[in-house]
Design a protein around this motif. Structure first.
Motif, PDB file in Angstrom:
ATOM      1  N   MET A   1       0.835  -1.199   0.000  1.00 55.33           N
ATOM      2  CA  MET A   1       0.000   0.000   0.000  1.00 55.33           C
ATOM      3  C   MET A   1       0.871   1.249   0.000  1.00 55.33           C
ATOM      4  SD  MET A   1      -3.290  -0.334   0.108  1.00 55.33           S
ATOM      5  CE  MET A   1      -4.348  -1.766   0.136  1.00 55.33           C
ATOM      6  N   HIS A   2       0.462   2.228  -0.801  1.00 53.64           N
ATOM      7  CA  HIS A   2       1.150   3.516  -0.779  1.00 53.64           C
ATOM      8  C   HIS A   2       0.094   4.617  -0.758  1.00 53.64           C
ATOM      9  CE1 HIS A   2       4.467   6.344  -2.577  1.00 53.64           C
ATOM     10  NE2 HIS A   2       4.111   6.654  -1.342  1.00 53.64           N
ATOM     11  N   PHE A   3       0.108   5.399   0.314  1.00 55.09           N
ATOM     12  CA  PHE A   3      -0.840   6.508   0.451  1.00 55.09           C
ATOM     13  C   PHE A   3      -0.108   7.837   0.268  1.00 55.09           C
ATOM     14  CE2 PHE A   3      -2.612   3.250   3.444  1.00 55.09           C
ATOM     15  CZ  PHE A   3      -3.709   2.909   2.660  1.00 55.09           C
ATOM     16  N   GLY A   4      -0.759   8.765  -0.389  1.00 50.53           N
ATOM     17  CA  GLY A   4      -0.221  10.118  -0.523  1.00 50.53           C
ATOM     18  C   GLY A   4      -1.089  11.096   0.243  1.00 50.53           C
ATOM     19  N   ILE A   5      -0.452  12.007   0.958  1.00 47.28           N
ATOM     20  CA  ILE A   5      -1.192  13.059   1.649  1.00 47.28           C
ATOM     21  C   ILE A   5      -0.691  14.390   1.114  1.00 47.28           C
ATOM     22  CG2 ILE A   5      -1.560  14.216   3.869  1.00 47.28           C
ATOM     23  CD1 ILE A   5      -1.519  11.490   5.143  1.00 47.28           C
ATOM     24  N   VAL A   6      -1.605  15.217   0.638  1.00 47.26           N
ATOM     25  CA  VAL A   6      -1.218  16.523   0.114  1.00 47.26           C
ATOM     26  C   VAL A   6      -1.518  17.565   1.185  1.00 47.26           C
ATOM     27  CG1 VAL A   6      -1.388  18.112  -1.829  1.00 47.26           C
ATOM     28  CG2 VAL A   6      -1.864  15.682  -2.181  1.00 47.26           C
ATOM     29  N   GLY A   7      -0.472  18.232   1.685  1.00 52.18           N
ATOM     30  CA  GLY A   7      -0.641  19.235   2.744  1.00 52.18           C
ATOM     31  C   GLY A   7      -0.021  18.777   4.054  1.00 52.18           C
ATOM     32  N   SER A   8       0.732  19.689   4.701  1.00 47.80           N
ATOM     33  CA  SER A   8       1.421  19.287   5.942  1.00 47.80           C
ATOM     34  C   SER A   8       1.073  20.196   7.114  1.00 47.80           C
ATOM     35  CB  SER A   8       2.938  19.315   5.727  1.00 47.80           C
ATOM     36  OG  SER A   8       3.374  20.660   5.651  1.00 47.80           O
ATOM     37  N   GLY A   9      -0.122  20.794   7.071  1.00 46.02           N
ATOM     38  CA  GLY A   9      -0.617  21.506   8.243  1.00 46.02           C
ATOM     39  C   GLY A   9      -1.113  20.497   9.258  1.00 46.02           C
ATOM     40  N   ILE A  10      -1.867  20.947  10.227  1.00 50.50           N
ATOM     41  CA  ILE A  10      -2.296  20.042  11.298  1.00 50.50           C
ATOM     42  C   ILE A  10      -3.260  18.970  10.786  1.00 50.50           C
ATOM     43  CG2 ILE A  10      -4.297  21.328  12.189  1.00 50.50           C
ATOM     44  CD1 ILE A  10      -2.524  20.766  15.005  1.00 50.50           C
ATOM     45  N   ILE A  11      -4.041  19.294   9.745  1.00 50.82           N
ATOM     46  CA  ILE A  11      -4.969  18.302   9.167  1.00 50.82           C
ATOM     47  C   ILE A  11      -4.170  17.199   8.478  1.00 50.82           C
ATOM     48  CG2 ILE A  11      -6.962  17.960   7.648  1.00 50.82           C
ATOM     49  CD1 ILE A  11      -7.496  19.938   9.967  1.00 50.82           C
ATOM     50  N   GLY A  12      -3.186  17.590   7.668  1.00 53.31           N
ATOM     51  CA  GLY A  12      -2.372  16.609   6.961  1.00 53.31           C
ATOM     52  C   GLY A  12      -1.580  15.712   7.899  1.00 53.31           C
ATOM     53  N   LEU A  13      -0.986  16.311   8.936  1.00 55.60           N
ATOM     54  CA  LEU A  13      -0.141  15.541   9.856  1.00 55.60           C
ATOM     55  C   LEU A  13      -0.948  14.573  10.719  1.00 55.60           C
ATOM     56  CD1 LEU A  13       2.453  18.267  10.875  1.00 55.60           C
ATOM     57  CD2 LEU A  13       2.973  16.092   9.741  1.00 55.60           C
ATOM     58  N   SER A 168      -2.075  19.946  -9.354  1.00 54.97           N
ATOM     59  CA  SER A 168      -3.240  19.195  -9.822  1.00 54.97           C
ATOM     60  C   SER A 168      -3.235  17.811  -9.198  1.00 54.97           C
ATOM     61  CB  SER A 168      -3.219  19.080 -11.346  1.00 54.97           C
ATOM     62  OG  SER A 168      -4.194  18.138 -11.770  1.00 54.97           O
ATOM     63  N   LEU A 169      -4.398  17.359  -8.751  1.00 47.10           N
ATOM     64  CA  LEU A 169      -4.515  16.007  -8.191  1.00 47.10           C
ATOM     65  C   LEU A 169      -4.470  14.965  -9.310  1.00 47.10           C
ATOM     66  CD1 LEU A 169      -7.294  16.660  -5.499  1.00 47.10           C
ATOM     67  CD2 LEU A 169      -4.851  16.297  -5.090  1.00 47.10           C
ATOM     68  N   LYS A 170      -4.565  15.430 -10.566  1.00 42.37           N
ATOM     69  CA  LYS A 170      -4.496  14.520 -11.718  1.00 42.37           C
ATOM     70  C   LYS A 170      -3.052  14.309 -12.175  1.00 42.37           C
ATOM     71  CE  LYS A 170      -8.913  16.217 -13.518  1.00 42.37           C
ATOM     72  NZ  LYS A 170      -9.587  16.872 -14.646  1.00 42.37           N
ATOM     73  N   ASN A 171      -2.133  15.009 -11.525  1.00 42.52           N
ATOM     74  CA  ASN A 171      -0.766  15.035 -12.023  1.00 42.52           C
ATOM     75  C   ASN A 171       0.228  14.883 -10.871  1.00 42.52           C
ATOM     76  OD1 ASN A 171       1.244  15.322 -13.892  1.00 42.52           O
ATOM     77  ND2 ASN A 171       1.190  17.555 -13.913  1.00 42.52           N
ATOM     78  N   LEU A 172       0.077  13.812 -10.096  1.00 41.72           N
ATOM     79  CA  LEU A 172       0.933  13.590  -8.929  1.00 41.72           C
ATOM     80  C   LEU A 172       2.196  12.838  -9.345  1.00 41.72           C
ATOM     81  CD1 LEU A 172      -1.906  12.660  -6.440  1.00 41.72           C
ATOM     82  CD2 LEU A 172      -0.543  14.756  -6.395  1.00 41.72           C
ATOM     83  N   PRO A 173       3.308  12.991  -8.586  1.00 42.48           N
ATOM     84  CA  PRO A 173       4.581  12.414  -9.012  1.00 42.48           C
ATOM     85  C   PRO A 173       4.635  10.885  -8.981  1.00 42.48           C
ATOM     86  CG  PRO A 173       4.794  13.409  -6.842  1.00 42.48           C
ATOM     87  CD  PRO A 173       3.447  13.794  -7.358  1.00 42.48           C
ATOM     88  N   GLU A 174       3.734  10.247  -8.224  1.00 47.37           N
ATOM     89  CA  GLU A 174       3.758   8.783  -8.123  1.00 47.37           C
ATOM     90  C   GLU A 174       2.334   8.241  -8.161  1.00 47.37           C
ATOM     91  OE1 GLU A 174       6.525   6.921  -5.204  1.00 47.37           O
ATOM     92  OE2 GLU A 174       6.828   8.971  -4.510  1.00 47.37           O
ATOM     93  N   ASN A 175       2.233   6.915  -8.288  1.00 44.22           N
ATOM     94  CA  ASN A 175       0.932   6.252  -8.173  1.00 44.22           C
ATOM     95  C   ASN A 175       0.659   5.943  -6.705  1.00 44.22           C
ATOM     96  OD1 ASN A 175       0.157   6.120 -10.878  1.00 44.22           O
ATOM     97  ND2 ASN A 175       1.486   4.338 -11.237  1.00 44.22           N
ATOM     98  N   TYR A 176      -0.522   6.325  -6.235  1.00 46.16           N
ATOM     99  CA  TYR A 176      -0.908   6.052  -4.848  1.00 46.16           C
ATOM    100  C   TYR A 176      -2.194   5.236  -4.842  1.00 46.16           C
ATOM    101  CZ  TYR A 176       2.320   9.926  -4.008  1.00 46.16           C
ATOM    102  OH  TYR A 176       3.429  10.728  -4.000  1.00 46.16           O
ATOM    103  N   ASP A 177      -2.332   4.369  -3.835  1.00 47.41           N
ATOM    104  CA  ASP A 177      -3.582   3.613  -3.712  1.00 47.41           C
ATOM    105  C   ASP A 177      -4.737   4.547  -3.369  1.00 47.41           C
ATOM    106  OD1 ASP A 177      -2.887   0.621  -3.936  1.00 47.41           O
ATOM    107  OD2 ASP A 177      -1.297   1.459  -2.693  1.00 47.41           O
ATOM    108  N   VAL A 178      -4.471   5.482  -2.464  1.00 44.94           N
ATOM    109  CA  VAL A 178      -5.445   6.542  -2.132  1.00 44.94           C
ATOM    110  C   VAL A 178      -4.659   7.816  -1.827  1.00 44.94           C
ATOM    111  CG1 VAL A 178      -7.379   7.263  -0.653  1.00 44.94           C
ATOM    112  CG2 VAL A 178      -7.020   4.836  -1.068  1.00 44.94           C
TER     113      VAL A 178
END
Length: 336
Positions: A1-13, A168-178
């Motif tokens: 599994m590989h998950f991506g999270i966009v954003g590193s504020g308190i919600i992302g962390l 863009s969420l359509k143009n991320l650097p890697e493939n993520y499961d979610v």
């Protein structure tokens, strides 16, 4: 599994840590171009006191977010890591000279260990013609300490933090499961979300170690002691994109706070800060699908943004809910 999270504020962390706890063998990557002091979370006073207008998809889910968030912060406060994480217990008063409803809060009256009506004597603790008041005991989270603490905890558990501007969420650097979208105000452009509106806030951090109690007054006036400084505020300017400190807001904040507690006139101003709260009438925590620009493959998204001025308050609750949606998305019983 590989998950991506966009954003590193308190919600992302908090979402990243929740993912690691639920999927200990998964790879989790945070993608962000702003960290720590460059996030809106860093400006927040961080007191657990949600606004009564805060709204999730249903009243039941909203209340669940509040409960989950409070117990997360309270458990952290009781733990040996409390000082590192910047979480402690704080009591305070909400005063009003205009309406008894202002000092009530249906989200936390039964949740907090203490939430009661202020006595006549307590109404005189601050200068002003206060007619109504409540006393409460809650938690406070100092983002200045929590953000680096959470980042270290995330990395120590194998998490990856990548400096990357996502356009863009359509143009991320890697493939993520979610992918979990925790971009706050960034979601306005990223998702073309016209419901997302900045509510500008400005605060002063002052050195006033003699203030040990929080005080709230009318007109968005608040005095909230933290670990090293006291936060004085505030303002809520709807649809304002101004990130510069405004001298007129500074004057108004000082006048209102000094009127409540004249001793603050002797407090040294350490810094002034501005943040744009990402406000949405209904906080968006829901599933979505976009298709990759390169090959048209579907990307499963869980959005988690739009918390307004209550991101620190509610982050662990919406993180738990977002991760539940991630799990549903993976097993295929989501409504997609």
């Amino acid at each position: 599994m590989h998950f991506g999270i966009v954003g590193s504020g308190i919600i992302g962390l908090t979402t990243a840590l929740e993912l690691q706890e639920n999927f200990p063998n998964a790879k989790v990557t945070i993608l962000a171009d702003r960290f720590n002091e460059d996030t809106t979370s860093y400006v927040a006073a961080g007191i657990f006191r949600p606004g009564t207008s805060f709204m999730g998809p249903t009243p039941e889910i909203t209340q669940q977010w509040m409960s989950d968030a409070f117990y997360y912060w309270d458990d952290l406060r009781r733990s040996k890591e409390a000082a590192l994480a910047g979480v402690c217990q704080l009591s305070g008063y909400i005063f009003s000279s205009t309406s008894p409803s202002i000092v009530r809060n249906h989200f936390i009256e039964k949740l907090l260990p203490i939430y009661r009506q202020a006595t006549e004597e307590e109404l005189k603790l601050c200068q002003g013609n206060w007619k109504y008041g409540s006393f409460f005991t809650t938690c406070i989270t100092e983002s200045r300490l929590f953000l680096p603490y959470a980042t270290k905890k995330f990395k120590d558990a194998g998490g990856i933090v990548m400096y990357h501007h996502v356009n863009s969420l359509k143009n991320l650097p890697e493939n993520y499961d979610v992918v979990v979208n925790c971009t706050g105000m960034g979601a306005k452009e990223l998702c073309s979300d016209q419901q997302l509106v900045p509510i500008r806030g400005q605060i002063l951090k002052v050195r006033a170690p003699w203030i040990k109690t929080a005080f709230y007054g009318d007109y968005d006036t608040y005095i909230v002691p933290g670990f090293e400084t006291v936060t004085l505020g505030g303002c809520r300017q709807y649809d304002s994109y101004n990130t510069e400190v405004c001298k007129y807001d500074t004057m108004a904040i000082k006048e209102r706070c000094y009127n409540m507690l004249p001793s603050l006139k002797n407090a040294e101003v350490v810094r002034e800060m501005v943040g744009l709260r990402p406000h949405r009438s209904i906080v968006r925590v829901e599933t979505d699908i976009v298709h990759r620009s390169q090959d048209g493959r579907p990307v499963k998204i869980v959005h988690n943004y739009g918390h307004g001025g209550y991101g620190v308050t509610t982050a662990p609750g919406t993180a738990k809910y977002a991760v539940k949606l991630v799990r549903e998305t993976l097993v295929g019983n989501s409504k997609l």
